[in-house]
Scaffold this motif. Structure first.
Motif, PDB file in Angstrom:
ATOM      1  N   ARG A  87      74.578  70.032  84.436  1.00 16.83           N
ATOM      2  CA  ARG A  87      75.317  71.180  86.234  1.00 16.83           C
ATOM      3  C   ARG A  87      75.117  69.651  86.474  1.00 16.83           C
ATOM      4  O   ARG A  87      75.104  68.294  87.012  1.00 16.83           O
ATOM      5  CB  ARG A  87      74.014  71.024  85.938  1.00 16.83           C
ATOM      6  N   GLY A  88      76.713  69.566  87.038  1.00 14.74           N
ATOM      7  CA  GLY A  88      77.773  68.805  88.245  1.00 14.74           C
ATOM      8  C   GLY A  88      77.918  67.428  86.759  1.00 14.74           C
ATOM      9  O   GLY A  88      78.476  67.627  85.993  1.00 14.74           O
ATOM     10  N   LYS A  89      77.200  66.625  87.052  1.00 12.70           N
ATOM     11  CA  LYS A  89      77.501  65.353  86.658  1.00 12.70           C
ATOM     12  C   LYS A  89      76.582  64.817  84.973  1.00 12.70           C
ATOM     13  O   LYS A  89      76.978  64.244  84.742  1.00 12.70           O
ATOM     14  CB  LYS A  89      78.083  64.081  87.363  1.00 12.70           C
ATOM     15  N   LYS A  90      75.797  65.531  84.955  1.00 12.49           N
ATOM     16  CA  LYS A  90      74.703  65.716  84.257  1.00 12.49           C
ATOM     17  C   LYS A  90      74.324  66.290  83.011  1.00 12.49           C
ATOM     18  O   LYS A  90      75.040  67.862  83.452  1.00 12.49           O
ATOM     19  CB  LYS A  90      73.255  65.023  84.995  1.00 12.49           C
ATOM     20  N   ILE A  91      74.061  66.362  81.693  1.00 11.40           N
ATOM     21  CA  ILE A  91      73.735  66.841  80.758  1.00 11.40           C
ATOM     22  C   ILE A  91      72.617  66.834  80.743  1.00 11.40           C
ATOM     23  O   ILE A  91      71.987  66.135  80.274  1.00 11.40           O
ATOM     24  CB  ILE A  91      75.094  66.572  79.573  1.00 11.40           C
ATOM     25  N   TYR A  92      72.212  68.515  80.373  1.00 11.94           N
ATOM     26  CA  TYR A  92      70.770  69.184  80.388  1.00 11.94           C
ATOM     27  C   TYR A  92      70.358  69.170  79.127  1.00 11.94           C
ATOM     28  O   TYR A  92      71.070  70.503  78.651  1.00 11.94           O
ATOM     29  CB  TYR A  92      69.731  69.505  81.450  1.00 11.94           C
ATOM     30  N   TYR A  93      69.326  68.553  78.600  1.00 11.14           N
ATOM     31  CA  TYR A  93      69.662  69.066  76.799  1.00 11.14           C
ATOM     32  C   TYR A  93      67.875  69.514  76.634  1.00 11.14           C
ATOM     33  O   TYR A  93      67.181  69.632  77.933  1.00 11.14           O
ATOM     34  CB  TYR A  93      69.269  68.252  75.740  1.00 11.14           C
ATOM     35  N   SER A  94      67.477  70.866  76.108  1.00  5.83           N
ATOM     36  CA  SER A  94      66.356  71.679  76.305  1.00  5.83           C
ATOM     37  C   SER A  94      66.728  72.673  74.402  1.00  5.83           C
ATOM     38  O   SER A  94      67.312  72.304  73.588  1.00  5.83           O
ATOM     39  CB  SER A  94      66.387  73.300  76.474  1.00  5.83           C
TER      40      SER A  94
END
Length: 122
Positions: A87-94
């Motif tokens: 998401r944009g410059k960030k990576i989100y983990y789930s």
């Protein structure tokens, strides 16, 4: 640059596929959870508490440096325990909600372990 990113994504998908083929099948959810190395299990618990998070957020919970958490989260992603989304410059983990070949959902093993620990420790 875009070509390099596309090739990198392709290689990551191929690596994940190869790793999933080589991992031995475990029927018991608890036993499957215990196949996660001790060093990265703490990161897996942190992601389960946060639902969707970045390496920075996980590092706040674990007390480890963000770069270490980034490495561990990527290992968990390649092993199939986590999903990731940019998401944009960030990576989100789930937690991964994919089921294995026999329909057991390994991702729920984290909650199962947490519940048993809460019962034992209060």
């Amino acid at each position: 640059m875009r070509d390099i990113n596309d090739r990198l994504k392709s290689l990551e998908l191929r690596m994940a596929d190869l790793e999933s083929r080589n991992s031995s099948h475990v029927n018991d959810k608890m036993a499957a959870f215990l196949t996660v190395p001790d060093s990265i299990r703490k990161s897996l618990f942190a992601v389960s508490k946060l639902t969707s998070c970045t390496a920075d957020e996980v590092s706040e919970i674990t007390g480890r440096h963000r770069s270490i958490e980034n490495k561990y989260l990527n290992e968990l992603y390649r092993a199939g325990w986590l999903e990731r989304e940019r998401r944009g410059k960030k990576i989100y983990y789930s937690l991964s909600k994919k089921a294995d070949n026999k329909g057991n959902e390994y991702w729920s093993a984290v909650e199962e372990v947490e519940n048993k620990l809460n019962q034992l420790l209060g």
